[in-house]
Design a protein around this motif. Sequence first.
Motif, PDB file in Angstrom:
ATOM      1  N   LEU A 137      10.502   0.473   2.405  1.00  0.00           N
ATOM      2  CA  LEU A 137       9.193  -0.048   2.787  1.00  0.00           C
ATOM      3  C   LEU A 137       9.297  -0.956   4.013  1.00  0.00           C
ATOM      4  N   PRO A 138       8.185  -1.179   4.726  1.00  0.00           N
ATOM      5  CA  PRO A 138       8.175  -2.218   5.758  1.00  0.00           C
ATOM      6  C   PRO A 138       8.538  -3.566   5.148  1.00  0.00           C
ATOM      7  N   ASP A 139       9.078  -4.447   5.964  1.00  0.00           N
ATOM      8  CA  ASP A 139       9.497  -5.766   5.489  1.00  0.00           C
ATOM      9  C   ASP A 139       8.273  -6.664   5.331  1.00  0.00           C
ATOM     10  N   PRO A 140       7.852  -6.993   4.106  1.00  0.00           N
ATOM     11  CA  PRO A 140       6.643  -7.798   3.927  1.00  0.00           C
ATOM     12  C   PRO A 140       6.789  -9.222   4.455  1.00  0.00           C
ATOM     13  N   ALA A 141       8.011  -9.702   4.590  1.00  0.00           N
ATOM     14  CA  ALA A 141       8.222 -11.074   5.052  1.00  0.00           C
ATOM     15  C   ALA A 141       7.852 -11.258   6.520  1.00  0.00           C
ATOM     16  N   LEU A 142       7.676 -10.174   7.268  1.00  0.00           N
ATOM     17  CA  LEU A 142       7.319 -10.284   8.681  1.00  0.00           C
ATOM     18  C   LEU A 142       5.870 -10.744   8.856  1.00  0.00           C
ATOM     19  N   PHE A 143       5.037 -10.513   7.896  1.00  0.00           N
ATOM     20  CA  PHE A 143       3.641 -10.937   7.808  1.00  0.00           C
ATOM     21  C   PHE A 143       2.765 -10.232   8.855  1.00  0.00           C
ATOM     22  N   LEU A 144       2.896 -10.554  10.129  1.00  0.00           N
ATOM     23  CA  LEU A 144       2.151  -9.849  11.160  1.00  0.00           C
ATOM     24  C   LEU A 144       2.879  -9.953  12.496  1.00  0.00           C
ATOM     25  N   GLY A 151       0.800  -1.213   0.000  1.00  0.00           N
ATOM     26  CA  GLY A 151       0.000   0.000   0.000  1.00  0.00           C
ATOM     27  C   GLY A 151       0.834   1.265   0.000  1.00  0.00           C
ATOM     28  N   ILE A 152       1.890   1.280   0.784  1.00  0.00           N
ATOM     29  CA  ILE A 152       2.758   2.458   0.818  1.00  0.00           C
ATOM     30  C   ILE A 152       3.401   2.681  -0.542  1.00  0.00           C
ATOM     31  N   GLU A 153       3.875   1.599  -1.141  1.00  0.00           N
ATOM     32  CA  GLU A 153       4.480   1.724  -2.470  1.00  0.00           C
ATOM     33  C   GLU A 153       3.466   2.274  -3.477  1.00  0.00           C
ATOM     34  N   HIS A 154       2.239   1.779  -3.421  1.00  0.00           N
ATOM     35  CA  HIS A 154       1.195   2.231  -4.337  1.00  0.00           C
ATOM     36  C   HIS A 154       0.856   3.698  -4.086  1.00  0.00           C
ATOM     37  N   ALA A 155       0.741   4.080  -2.820  1.00  0.00           N
ATOM     38  CA  ALA A 155       0.380   5.463  -2.494  1.00  0.00           C
ATOM     39  C   ALA A 155       1.430   6.447  -2.978  1.00  0.00           C
ATOM     40  N   LEU A 156       2.695   6.050  -2.889  1.00  0.00           N
ATOM     41  CA  LEU A 156       3.762   6.944  -3.337  1.00  0.00           C
ATOM     42  C   LEU A 156       3.841   7.010  -4.861  1.00  0.00           C
ATOM     43  N   LEU A 202      -1.494   5.521   8.418  1.00  0.00           N
ATOM     44  CA  LEU A 202      -1.692   4.072   8.389  1.00  0.00           C
ATOM     45  C   LEU A 202      -2.698   3.638   9.449  1.00  0.00           C
ATOM     46  N   MET A 203      -3.479   2.599   9.105  1.00  0.00           N
ATOM     47  CA  MET A 203      -4.407   2.039  10.091  1.00  0.00           C
ATOM     48  C   MET A 203      -4.873   0.659   9.640  1.00  0.00           C
ATOM     49  N   ASP A 204      -5.326  -0.147  10.618  1.00  0.00           N
ATOM     50  CA  ASP A 204      -5.957  -1.434  10.339  1.00  0.00           C
ATOM     51  C   ASP A 204      -7.415  -1.199   9.960  1.00  0.00           C
ATOM     52  N   ASP A 205      -8.067  -2.265   9.500  1.00  0.00           N
ATOM     53  CA  ASP A 205      -9.465  -2.133   9.097  1.00  0.00           C
ATOM     54  C   ASP A 205     -10.403  -1.924  10.282  1.00  0.00           C
ATOM     55  N   ASP A 206      -9.974  -2.319  11.483  1.00  0.00           N
ATOM     56  CA  ASP A 206     -10.810  -2.122  12.665  1.00  0.00           C
ATOM     57  C   ASP A 206     -10.379  -0.903  13.478  1.00  0.00           C
ATOM     58  N   LEU A 255       3.129   9.104   8.190  1.00  0.00           N
ATOM     59  CA  LEU A 255       4.464   9.010   7.614  1.00  0.00           C
ATOM     60  C   LEU A 255       4.636  10.007   6.471  1.00  0.00           C
ATOM     61  N   PRO A 256       5.667  10.843   6.515  1.00  0.00           N
ATOM     62  CA  PRO A 256       5.971  11.673   5.345  1.00  0.00           C
ATOM     63  C   PRO A 256       6.783  10.863   4.343  1.00  0.00           C
ATOM     64  N   LYS A 257       6.676  11.213   3.080  1.00  0.00           N
ATOM     65  CA  LYS A 257       7.375  10.439   2.068  1.00  0.00           C
ATOM     66  C   LYS A 257       8.888  10.506   2.245  1.00  0.00           C
ATOM     67  N   THR A 258       9.391  11.584   2.835  1.00  0.00           N
ATOM     68  CA  THR A 258      10.836  11.687   3.058  1.00  0.00           C
ATOM     69  C   THR A 258      11.319  10.610   4.017  1.00  0.00           C
ATOM     70  N   ALA A 259      10.516  10.302   5.037  1.00  0.00           N
ATOM     71  CA  ALA A 259      10.887   9.258   5.991  1.00  0.00           C
ATOM     72  C   ALA A 259      10.890   7.891   5.323  1.00  0.00           C
ATOM     73  N   ILE A 260       9.890   7.636   4.485  1.00  0.00           N
ATOM     74  CA  ILE A 260       9.805   6.354   3.799  1.00  0.00           C
ATOM     75  C   ILE A 260      11.006   6.164   2.878  1.00  0.00           C
ATOM     76  N   ARG A 261      11.367   7.240   2.173  1.00  0.00           N
ATOM     77  CA  ARG A 261      12.511   7.151   1.276  1.00  0.00           C
ATOM     78  C   ARG A 261      13.813   6.926   2.043  1.00  0.00           C
ATOM     79  N   ALA A 262      13.853   7.353   3.293  1.00  0.00           N
ATOM     80  CA  ALA A 262      15.070   7.193   4.092  1.00  0.00           C
ATOM     81  C   ALA A 262      15.321   5.742   4.478  1.00  0.00           C
ATOM     82  N   VAL A 263      14.255   4.958   4.671  1.00  0.00           N
ATOM     83  CA  VAL A 263      14.424   3.585   5.166  1.00  0.00           C
ATOM     84  C   VAL A 263      13.812   2.533   4.254  1.00  0.00           C
TER      85      VAL A 263
END
Length: 313
Positions: A186-193, A70-75, A85-89, A176-184
């Motif tokens: 995306l979140p690691d998708p392999a962590l799952f939850l 989602g972050i990649e898509h939003a940027l 960012l938020m969960d569905d609940d 999250l500002p886009k500058t922060a995201i670019r600094a580090v």
Amino acid sequence: MVVTHDRLQQLKITVARLLEAAPDQLAAVLVVDNASRDGTGDWLAGRDDARLHVLRLGDNRGGAGGFAAGIEHALSRLSAGWIALMDDDARPEPGALAAFHAVARDRDTAYAGAVRYPSGDICEMNRPGLNPFARPRVLWATLTGGGRNGYQLDAAAYDDVALRDIDMGSFVGLFLPKTAIRAVGLPDPALFLYGDDVIYSLRLRKADVRILFDPALRFEHDCATYVPGQGAARIRPLWKAYYLFRNRLIMYRHAAGPLFWLFGPVLAAKWRLDARHYGADAPRFRRVWACAVEDGMRGRTGLRLDEVRALAD
């Protein structure tokens, strides 16, 4: 941005709350549908609001994978400057987005909101804190009886108006500002939850990105799930305990650095005692625990979801 999986009734409330915000407070709502099978896709397709965007994933990638996609898509597709960012609940309380825009925001700083249950009580699983391994006084308070209260923000911080530096936050109410995201990245998708948000926060801090807790950014989290500090006895289905234990170890490695090797094995051994809560399923629990600990100690995240599920069968 909202990540969802098979919780349509909660998602409806969240989307409605978000779209109540004025366009100058919220330019777009991105829902990342993690391959839901409960009618979520059809419901989203039937919405008629130009601000609502949907990213449908072909498989369930968990919270971590959903937020990364989602972050990649939003940027890249929505040209987002800020992403909340938020969960569905979970959803902002009325006035929270207006409060974000009411003051000048540093575009090199992330902001974490104050998350409460619908009852008004502080949501423990989203309580932000400081990294005790990077702050000697906080570590001392934690070790001398404070426990989680030694490094997490207290109730007074939620009732105050002052902004406070934090090192660890959640993906509920994180701006999250886009500058922060670019600094580090995306979140690691392999962590799952479990723990993916804390690990991402620690990565931000390691990159010298400041994170401020702002009690004016009030969020509601209508959840009934794992409560930190109460062990894996609360984890159902059992396969989710794999991610809890593995990601905890990875999180502690990020937080503690070399000190991890002094207490990580001790914690892992202590968690094995949770088998007593599982009765006849204790052998399956120990199998899940053993694999999670081995992978967590080695920093391995390559196990597929179907393989994790098979551990608990």
